[in-house]
Design an enzyme around this catalytic site. Structure first.
Site, short mmCIF file in Angstrom:
data_model
loop_
_atom_site.label_atom_id
_atom_site.label_comp_id
_atom_site.label_asym_id
_atom_site.label_seq_id
_atom_site.Cartn_x
_atom_site.Cartn_y
_atom_site.Cartn_z
N GLY A 1 -20.69 15.98 -2.54
CA GLY A 1 -19.85 14.78 -2.43
C GLY A 1 -20.60 13.52 -2.06
N CYS B 1 -18.48 -1.23 28.87
CA CYS B 1 -19.16 0.03 28.50
C CYS B 1 -18.87 1.04 29.61
CB CYS B 1 -20.67 -0.20 28.39
SG CYS B 1 -21.61 1.35 28.40
N ILE C 1 -18.88 9.69 8.81
CA ILE C 1 -18.65 9.35 10.23
C ILE C 1 -17.30 9.91 10.70
CG2 ILE C 1 -20.15 7.32 10.11
CD1 ILE C 1 -17.71 5.55 9.84
N GLN D 1 -23.46 12.54 6.07
CA GLN D 1 -23.54 11.07 6.07
C GLN D 1 -22.22 10.51 6.57
OE1 GLN D 1 -25.68 9.55 2.27
NE2 GLN D 1 -24.73 11.50 1.69
N CYS E 1 -23.81 1.50 23.22
CA CYS E 1 -23.89 0.25 23.99
C CYS E 1 -25.26 -0.40 23.75
CB CYS E 1 -23.72 0.58 25.49
SG CYS E 1 -23.96 -0.81 26.58
N SER F 1 -23.03 10.19 -3.74
CA SER F 1 -23.44 9.52 -4.98
C SER F 1 -24.95 9.36 -5.05
CB SER F 1 -22.79 8.14 -5.06
OG SER F 1 -23.25 7.34 -3.97
N HIS G 1 -25.44 9.38 10.24
CA HIS G 1 -25.02 7.97 10.22
C HIS G 1 -24.05 7.66 11.35
CE1 HIS G 1 -26.14 7.68 5.68
NE2 HIS G 1 -27.19 7.59 6.47
N LEU H 1 -18.18 15.48 -7.81
CA LEU H 1 -17.16 15.26 -8.85
C LEU H 1 -17.81 14.96 -10.19
CD1 LEU H 1 -14.05 15.09 -9.07
CD2 LEU H 1 -14.25 12.60 -8.78
N TYR I 1 -13.97 -1.04 11.48
CA TYR I 1 -14.03 0.34 12.00
C TYR I 1 -12.73 0.75 12.69
CZ TYR I 1 -18.74 0.39 10.39
OH TYR I 1 -19.82 0.35 9.55
C1 BV8 Z 1 -32.86 2.82 6.73
C2 BV8 Z 1 -22.26 4.39 8.16
C3 BV8 Z 1 -34.89 2.05 7.49
C4 BV8 Z 1 -21.59 3.08 7.96
C5 BV8 Z 1 -23.78 4.34 6.30
C6 BV8 Z 1 -33.41 -0.69 -1.71
C7 BV8 Z 1 -33.70 0.50 -2.30
C8 BV8 Z 1 -33.60 1.71 -1.60
C9 BV8 Z 1 -33.20 1.70 -0.26
C10 BV8 Z 1 -32.90 0.50 0.32
C11 BV8 Z 1 -33.00 -0.69 -0.39
N1 BV8 Z 1 -32.64 -1.69 0.45
C12 BV8 Z 1 -32.30 -1.16 1.66
C13 BV8 Z 1 -32.49 0.16 1.59
C14 BV8 Z 1 -32.25 1.13 2.67
C15 BV8 Z 1 -30.77 1.39 2.82
C16 BV8 Z 1 -30.16 1.84 1.53
O1 BV8 Z 1 -30.37 2.97 1.11
N2 BV8 Z 1 -29.40 0.93 0.90
C17 BV8 Z 1 -28.75 1.26 -0.35
C18 BV8 Z 1 -27.39 0.55 -0.41
C19 BV8 Z 1 -29.66 0.84 -1.49
N3 BV8 Z 1 -30.65 2.44 3.81
C20 BV8 Z 1 -30.56 2.11 5.10
O2 BV8 Z 1 -30.50 0.99 5.52
C21 BV8 Z 1 -30.62 3.29 6.06
N4 BV8 Z 1 -31.60 3.01 7.06
O3 BV8 Z 1 -33.28 2.88 5.60
O4 BV8 Z 1 -33.61 2.52 7.80
C22 BV8 Z 1 -35.65 2.18 8.70
C23 BV8 Z 1 -36.82 2.90 8.63
C24 BV8 Z 1 -37.56 3.01 9.76
C25 BV8 Z 1 -37.13 2.39 10.93
C26 BV8 Z 1 -35.94 1.67 10.97
C27 BV8 Z 1 -35.19 1.55 9.85
C28 BV8 Z 1 -29.32 3.46 6.81
C29 BV8 Z 1 -28.24 3.82 5.85
C30 BV8 Z 1 -26.99 4.16 6.64
C31 BV8 Z 1 -25.92 3.15 6.37
N5 BV8 Z 1 -24.66 3.64 6.95
N6 BV8 Z 1 -22.69 4.85 6.86
C32 BV8 Z 1 -20.19 3.27 7.52
O5 BV8 Z 1 -19.80 4.39 7.14
O6 BV8 Z 1 -19.48 2.25 7.58
S1 BV8 Z 1 -24.05 4.66 4.66
C33 BV8 Z 1 -22.54 4.99 3.97
O7 BV8 Z 1 -22.65 4.75 2.60
C34 BV8 Z 1 -22.19 6.44 4.07
O8 BV8 Z 1 -22.52 7.01 5.29
C35 BV8 Z 1 -22.92 7.04 2.93
O9 BV8 Z 1 -24.22 7.39 3.30
C36 BV8 Z 1 -23.00 5.91 1.97
C37 BV8 Z 1 -22.01 6.15 0.86
O10 BV8 Z 1 -22.54 7.20 0.16
P1 BV8 Z 1 -21.69 8.50 -0.20
O11 BV8 Z 1 -21.41 9.28 1.02
O12 BV8 Z 1 -22.46 9.13 -1.28
O13 BV8 Z 1 -20.30 7.96 -0.72
P2 BV8 Z 1 -20.03 7.32 -2.13
O14 BV8 Z 1 -18.65 6.76 -2.08
O15 BV8 Z 1 -21.18 6.45 -2.51
O16 BV8 Z 1 -20.05 8.57 -3.15
C38 BV8 Z 1 -19.04 9.55 -3.05
C39 BV8 Z 1 -19.39 10.60 -4.08
O17 BV8 Z 1 -18.40 11.63 -3.98
C40 BV8 Z 1 -19.35 10.09 -5.51
O18 BV8 Z 1 -20.49 10.56 -6.19
C41 BV8 Z 1 -18.09 10.71 -6.10
O19 BV8 Z 1 -18.26 11.07 -7.45
C42 BV8 Z 1 -17.93 11.95 -5.26
N7 BV8 Z 1 -16.53 12.39 -5.11
C43 BV8 Z 1 -15.41 11.59 -5.01
N8 BV8 Z 1 -14.33 12.39 -4.88
C44 BV8 Z 1 -14.78 13.68 -4.86
C45 BV8 Z 1 -16.18 13.68 -5.00
N9 BV8 Z 1 -16.90 14.80 -5.05
C46 BV8 Z 1 -16.23 15.99 -4.95
N10 BV8 Z 1 -14.89 16.06 -4.80
C47 BV8 Z 1 -14.13 14.95 -4.76
N11 BV8 Z 1 -12.80 15.05 -4.62
#
Ligand code: BV8
Length: 235
Positions: A179, A139, A96, A94, A120, A181, A112, A206, A58
């Site tokens: 933006g 903290c 940060i 989504q 903390c 996926s 997120h 995209l 980070y």
């Molecule tokens: C929760 C902070 C439960 C961190 C992030 C199995 C199946 C389904 C779900 C799950 C599973 N196993 C686990 C889960 C749940 C899990 C999940 O979904 N996992 C995924 C990997 C399968 N989710 C969680 O854990 C969430 N919490 O479910 O809690 C719960 C319930 C009750 C009580 C307690 C708990 C928490 C998820 C949050 C994680 N933290 N971010 C950090 O940033 O370091 S997620 C992080 O990744 C981002 O914030 C974002 O959400 C994600 C990435 O996604 P995108 O933003 O879409 O980015 P990406 O690169 O993927 O795509 C970019 C897009 O832009 C592309 O499509 C591209 O084509 C397009 N693009 C590129 N350039 C351009 C463009 N578009 C236009 N113009 C351009 N120029």
């Protein structure tokens, strides 16, 4: 003043809206950072196991965000302009980064968390952070050492403001996803909530996302081009 085409708008953004500002998306790096799967670094387990590694992940992203070459782009600004001209636009991101705020948005829900804030594990304090975070920083809220962490929702943790977000999704007549996926839940499921409440659903990305088939309308291209164009059309 002509009446607004839509009364209540929800906008969800993901990493793609910041791509043209120079902030790497998750897919750009095939979900990798220094050969670590992001899902393996962005977790409470990773932080407990190796806090220095997670802080480093980070700290590097915070330094990049705070550098002069990362600025809000035309897509961030177009959303801010819509928020200033339309009474009911709910922006949830989504991301940060703080590019929506720098682009002029005053109401942004970071489901997120935020890279420029720390929380903390010993008290509820949330503090600004514009420098490297480390385990030996006290903290600002309770003075504890070693309990400070990025104010970021990791995989397996509950995203922020979910009740409010679902209430907005159930009462909107337009849902725009920009933006993202559509890989990460619960954000990837918002389009279904919006559809169930009868909203028109639009994907601006995209390329077709994982959830593309759930959207009623799609515009594919660069955010800096398709977002201003589409938002102008609905204003
Ligand atoms: C929760 C902070 C439960 C961190 C992030 C199995 C199946 C389904 C779900 C799950 C599973 N196993 C686990 C889960 C749940 C899990 C999940 O979904 N996992 C995924 C990997 C399968 N989710 C969680 O854990 C969430 N919490 O479910 O809690 C719960 C319930 C009750 C009580 C307690 C708990 C928490 C998820 C949050 C994680 N933290 N971010 C950090 O940033 O370091 S997620 C992080 O990744 C981002 O914030 C974002 O959400 C994600 C990435 O996604 P995108 O933003 O879409 O980015 P990406 O690169 O993927 O795509 C970019 C897009 O832009 C592309 O499509 C591209 O084509 C397009 N693009 C590129 N350039 C351009 C463009 N578009 C236009 N113009 C351009 N120029």
């Amino acid at each position: 003043m002509k009446p607004h085409k839509y009364q209540s708008i929800v906008i969800l953004t993901g990493a793609g809206i910041s791509a043209e500002s120079g902030v790497k998306t998750f897919r750009d790096q095939n979900g990798l950072w220094e050969n670590h799967r992001i899902e393996d670094v962005a977790t409470p387990e990773a932080f407990a196991r190796d806090p220095a590694l997670v802080h480093n992940f980070y700290n590097m992203r915070r330094q990049q965000l705070l550098s002069d070459d990362v600025k809000p782009n035309a897509a961030h600004k177009a959303i801010a302009a819509l928020q200033n001209s339309h009474p009911d636009v709910f922006l949830v991101t989504q991301n940060i980064d703080n590019l929506h705020e720098l682009g002029g948005s005053t109401q942004v829900h970071h489901m997120h968390g935020e890279l420029l804030k720390s929380s903390c594990t010993a008290c509820p304090a949330i503090s600004d952070i514009n420098e490297d975070l480390s385990t030996d920083m006290p903290c600002p809220g309770c003075g504890e050492i070693g309990t400070r962490r990025p104010h970021i929702v990791w995989f397996g943790e509950m995203p922020i403001d979910m009740d409010l977000i679902f209430e907005k999704l159930m009462n909107c007549d337009l849902f725009i996803s920009i933006g993202t996926s559509g890989n990460v839940y619960p954000a990837a499921g918002f389009v279904q909530e919006a559809r169930m409440s009868g909203a028109h659903t639009v994907e601006l990305n995209l390329e077709p996302s994982q959830g593309a088939s759930m959207f009623a309308e799609h515009h594919h291209g660069k955010a800096t081009e398709i977002v201003p164009e589409y938002l102008k059309m609905i204003t």
